[in-house]
Design a protein around this motif. Structure first.
Motif, PDB file in Angstrom:
ATOM      1  N   TYR A 186       0.863  -1.068  -0.057  1.00 29.55           N
ATOM      2  CA  TYR A 186       0.018   0.064  -0.091  1.00 29.55           C
ATOM      3  C   TYR A 186       0.790   1.196  -0.010  1.00 29.55           C
ATOM      4  O   TYR A 186       0.487   2.358  -0.776  1.00 29.55           O
ATOM      5  CB  TYR A 186      -0.947  -0.054   1.201  1.00 29.55           C
ATOM      6  N   GLY A 187       2.059   1.326   0.822  1.00 29.40           N
ATOM      7  CA  GLY A 187       2.843   2.377   0.919  1.00 29.40           C
ATOM      8  C   GLY A 187       3.690   2.573  -0.539  1.00 29.40           C
ATOM      9  O   GLY A 187       3.800   3.803  -0.832  1.00 29.40           O
ATOM     10  N   MET A 188       3.854   1.536  -1.370  1.00 30.35           N
ATOM     11  CA  MET A 188       4.401   1.809  -2.455  1.00 30.35           C
ATOM     12  C   MET A 188       3.443   2.186  -3.771  1.00 30.35           C
ATOM     13  O   MET A 188       3.620   2.937  -4.674  1.00 30.35           O
ATOM     14  CB  MET A 188       5.127   0.591  -2.990  1.00 30.35           C
ATOM     15  N   LEU A 189       2.047   1.935  -3.146  1.00 32.96           N
ATOM     16  CA  LEU A 189       1.092   2.052  -4.216  1.00 32.96           C
ATOM     17  C   LEU A 189       0.809   3.617  -4.232  1.00 32.96           C
ATOM     18  O   LEU A 189       0.375   4.187  -5.303  1.00 32.96           O
ATOM     19  CB  LEU A 189      -0.135   1.417  -3.936  1.00 32.96           C
ATOM     20  N   VAL A 190       0.609   4.251  -3.067  1.00 30.45           N
ATOM     21  CA  VAL A 190      -0.043   5.582  -2.984  1.00 30.45           C
ATOM     22  C   VAL A 190       1.443   6.580  -2.875  1.00 30.45           C
ATOM     23  O   VAL A 190       1.234   7.932  -3.092  1.00 30.45           O
ATOM     24  CB  VAL A 190      -0.621   5.776  -1.661  1.00 30.45           C
TER      25      VAL A 190
END
Length: 271
Positions: free
Chosen positions: A162-166
């Motif tokens: 999720y961190g890499m996604l946003v």
């Protein structure tokens, strides 16, 4: 005390009629009733395919992030490559978000498929634990290890993805090191490292056994070879991951007083 045979379920009206005397509709209904479903096999194949994809992605990802061990510029170049600057002229972080989104979707799908084989309640859990204790088979223990590491990945892996996604723009030597050290993400990454590498190595081992890869003429000898390969895989990638994480921590400590400052490659600095 006077229940009929029909009430006790010992009498089956359809079964009492010989097959050659049953009506076509009854025979068709009976055929539909006994025909095994192909969906469990299809879902099992999907689980194997998604697990293989994620394992191969894991191997590639580890080599990508460990490029920091070569130099800061090497990791910067790898990060910008996945932003497709070579295609669009300038780096596009949204490309990374698209890739991460696809991996996250496969990850969630694989987890859902794997849940079919988890103990569904306390009674099933106790039954399997007793079975494992009595059997004392090493491969059953590996499945147990994969179950618990997979459970841990539900949480650890989702947070990382999720961190890499946003925030795909925060991938770089300084940016990643600041996230790991100043952002206090290193405990999560340490746990994630062990969970994902052990889960992946056991998964590949079980896939090879299940589908007969590298079995050879002697299945027993082939299993021994696969266990050696699995152990070497785990040791190598856990070791590489620990050294890589330590490099990011050291860089994060050195850069802590300038946390948030983006990395500028050496060529740009000289220019």
């Amino acid at each position: 005390m006077t229940r009929s045979i029909e009430q006790t379920g010992l009498f089956q009206p359809d079964a009492a009629v010989p097959a050659d005397l049953a009506s076509p509709a009854a025979r068709a209904q009976s055929a539909r009733r006994v025909r095994p479903s192909r969906w469990p096999a299809r879902l099992d194949l999907l689980q194997s395919a998604s697990g293989l994809f994620l394992a191969l992605f894991l191997v590639a990802h580890m080599f990508f992030v460990s490029s920091i061990l070569i130099s800061h510029d090497a990791f910067y170049t790898v990060a910008r490559f996945f932003e497709a600057g070579w295609l669009f002229g300038t780096p596009q972080p949204w490309v990374v978000s698209c890739v991460v989104g696809f991996v996250l979707a496969v990850f969630v799908g694989h987890a859902w498929l794997a849940l079919r084989k988890f103990p569904a309640n306390w009674r099933q859990y106790r039954a399997f634990a007793e079975h494992r204790r009595q059997l004392r088979h090493s491969d059953t223990g590996l499945w147990w290890l994969q179950l618990w590491t997979g459970f841990a990945l539900f949480f650890l892996g989702t947070v990382h993805l999720y961190g890499m996604l946003v925030h795909p723009e925060l991938i770089g030597p300084y940016e990643s090191a600041d996230r790991i050290w100043t952002g206090t993400m290193w405990p999560l990454y340490l746990l994630l490292l062990f969970a994902v590498e052990l889960h992946g190595s056991v998964g590949l081992y079980r896939l090879a056994l299940k589908w007969g890869w590298l079995e050879g003429r002697d299945p027993v000898a082939g299993r021994r070879r696969l266990r050696v390969v699995k152990t070497a895989f785990s040791v190598f990638f856990v070791g590489l991951g620990l050294v890589t994480l330590l490099a990011y921590v050291q860089l994060g400590i050195a850069h802590a007083d300038r946390a948030g400052e983006p990395y500028v490659p050496s060529a740009t600095q000289r220019g």
